[in-house]
Design a protein around this motif. Structure first.
Motif, short mmCIF file in Angstrom:
data_model
loop_
_atom_site.label_atom_id
_atom_site.label_comp_id
_atom_site.label_asym_id
_atom_site.label_seq_id
_atom_site.Cartn_x
_atom_site.Cartn_y
_atom_site.Cartn_z
N ASP A 1 -15.32 12.60 -1.71
CA ASP A 1 -14.84 11.92 -0.53
C ASP A 1 -16.00 11.83 0.45
O ASP A 1 -15.65 10.76 1.53
N ALA A 2 -17.01 12.43 0.46
CA ALA A 2 -17.92 12.61 1.64
C ALA A 2 -18.33 11.15 2.29
O ALA A 2 -18.17 10.96 3.28
N MET B 1 0.77 -1.14 0.18
CA MET B 1 0.09 -0.10 -0.05
C MET B 1 1.06 1.29 -0.10
O MET B 1 1.89 1.28 0.73
N GLN B 2 0.44 2.18 -0.73
CA GLN B 2 1.14 3.47 -0.96
C GLN B 2 0.19 4.59 -0.30
O GLN B 2 -0.61 4.88 -1.23
N VAL B 3 0.52 4.82 0.85
CA VAL B 3 -0.41 6.15 1.42
C VAL B 3 0.15 7.44 1.14
O VAL B 3 1.26 7.90 1.17
N GLU B 4 -0.82 8.37 0.60
CA GLU B 4 -0.61 9.75 0.11
C GLU B 4 -1.98 10.50 0.80
O GLU B 4 -2.95 9.92 1.31
N ILE B 5 -1.61 11.65 0.98
CA ILE B 5 -2.47 12.35 1.51
C ILE B 5 -2.82 13.81 0.61
O ILE B 5 -2.00 14.22 0.33
N ARG B 6 -4.03 13.97 0.51
CA ARG B 6 -4.37 15.14 -0.18
C ARG B 6 -5.59 15.93 0.51
O ARG B 6 -6.02 15.38 1.60
N GLN B 7 -6.10 17.25 -0.13
CA GLN B 7 -7.34 17.83 0.67
C GLN B 7 -8.70 17.06 0.15
O GLN B 7 -8.71 16.58 -0.93
N THR C 1 -9.12 19.57 5.77
CA THR C 1 -9.43 17.98 5.83
C THR C 1 -8.47 17.42 5.35
O THR C 1 -8.42 17.49 3.92
N GLY C 2 -7.66 16.59 5.38
CA GLY C 2 -6.81 15.70 4.86
C GLY C 2 -7.29 14.21 4.82
O GLY C 2 -7.85 13.68 5.53
N ILE C 3 -7.18 13.86 3.49
CA ILE C 3 -7.66 12.26 3.13
C ILE C 3 -6.50 11.51 3.01
O ILE C 3 -5.37 12.00 1.82
N ALA C 4 -6.07 10.61 3.61
CA ALA C 4 -5.04 9.69 3.42
C ALA C 4 -5.70 8.47 2.35
O ALA C 4 -6.81 8.16 2.66
N TYR C 5 -4.84 8.27 1.20
CA TYR C 5 -5.50 7.18 0.47
C TYR C 5 -4.40 6.36 -0.16
O TYR C 5 -3.32 6.87 -0.16
N ASP C 6 -4.92 5.23 -0.48
CA ASP C 6 -4.11 4.46 -1.24
C ASP C 6 -3.87 4.65 -2.63
O ASP C 6 -4.79 4.60 -3.23
N ALA C 7 -2.58 5.11 -3.04
CA ALA C 7 -2.56 5.46 -4.40
C ALA C 7 -2.54 4.41 -5.36
O ALA C 7 -3.02 4.79 -6.38
N GLU C 8 -2.61 3.17 -4.96
CA GLU C 8 -2.94 1.94 -5.86
C GLU C 8 -4.17 1.84 -6.44
O GLU C 8 -4.33 1.40 -7.29
N ASN C 9 -5.03 2.13 -5.23
CA ASN C 9 -6.56 2.03 -5.61
C ASN C 9 -7.56 3.03 -5.57
O ASN C 9 -8.76 3.03 -5.58
N VAL D 1 -8.06 5.48 3.35
CA VAL D 1 -7.58 4.94 4.37
C VAL D 1 -7.61 5.63 5.85
O VAL D 1 -7.46 4.99 6.88
N GLY D 2 -7.84 6.94 5.74
CA GLY D 2 -7.85 7.75 6.91
C GLY D 2 -8.09 9.22 6.61
O GLY D 2 -7.84 9.51 5.42
#
Length: 163
Positions: A12-13, A1-7, A51-59, A63-64
């Motif tokens: 995303d709601a 899993m590659q976690v990245e964070i974006r706005q 609000t920061g969204i952590a997501y798996d860049a692969e899919n 994730v947080g």
């Protein structure tokens, strides 16, 4: 899993609310008792300073997330507060640490000077370990400051970090 964070973005709601609601339903970390739906979630996440969204860049799976906002107003407006939520099935994989570090950087970028946590529940040992690792200072203990889901009361330990 590659976690990245974006706005956070409106699309995303639903997924963000589901992650947030897991923590609310657990009843051992967040003070909120009301669950979010897509509409109330969007209003809540949009109302924050960030609000920061952590997501798996692969899919692209969320994730947080974290919310960041002022802790007070006026002469105390330079102090911010944040809350973090990680998908239950993915806890223990350092997603929370990435969220806190991103939040600290974003808070500084937004002009805040101090990040303060008002109510870290004493039994939330993973959070306490992480905040100690990242250099947060404990401010003492508020006996019985948090009502657990089962109705008992747990101590809370406020923390702060100079940004």
């Amino acid at each position: 899993m590659q976690v990245e964070i974006r706005q956070y973005a409106q699309q995303d709601a639903g997924e963000a609310a589901a992650v947030w609601n897991e923590v609310v339903e657990d009843g051992v970390a967040f003070p909120q008792t009301e669950l979010l739906d897509v509409q109330s979630g969007h209003a809540f996440f949009s109302a924050q300073s960030f609000t920061g969204i952590a997501y798996d860049a692969e899919n692209d799976e969320i994730v947080g997330l974290y919310i960041l906002h002022p802790n007070n107003v006026g002469r105390c407006g330079h102090i911010c507060n944040a809350s973090y939520a990680v998908k239950g099935s993915l806890r223990g994989q350092h997603i929370g640490e990435k969220l806190v570090l991103h939040c600290m950087s974003k808070a500084k970028e937004l002009g805040f000077g101090i990040l303060q946590f008002n109510a870290v529940v004493k039994s939330n040992e993973p959070a306490l370990r992480l905040y100690k690792k990242l250099g947060f200072q404990q401010l003492g203990v508020i006996p019985g400051g948090f009502r657990m889901k089962d109705g008992t009361f747990e101590d809370i330990i406020p923390h702060y970090h100079l940004l």
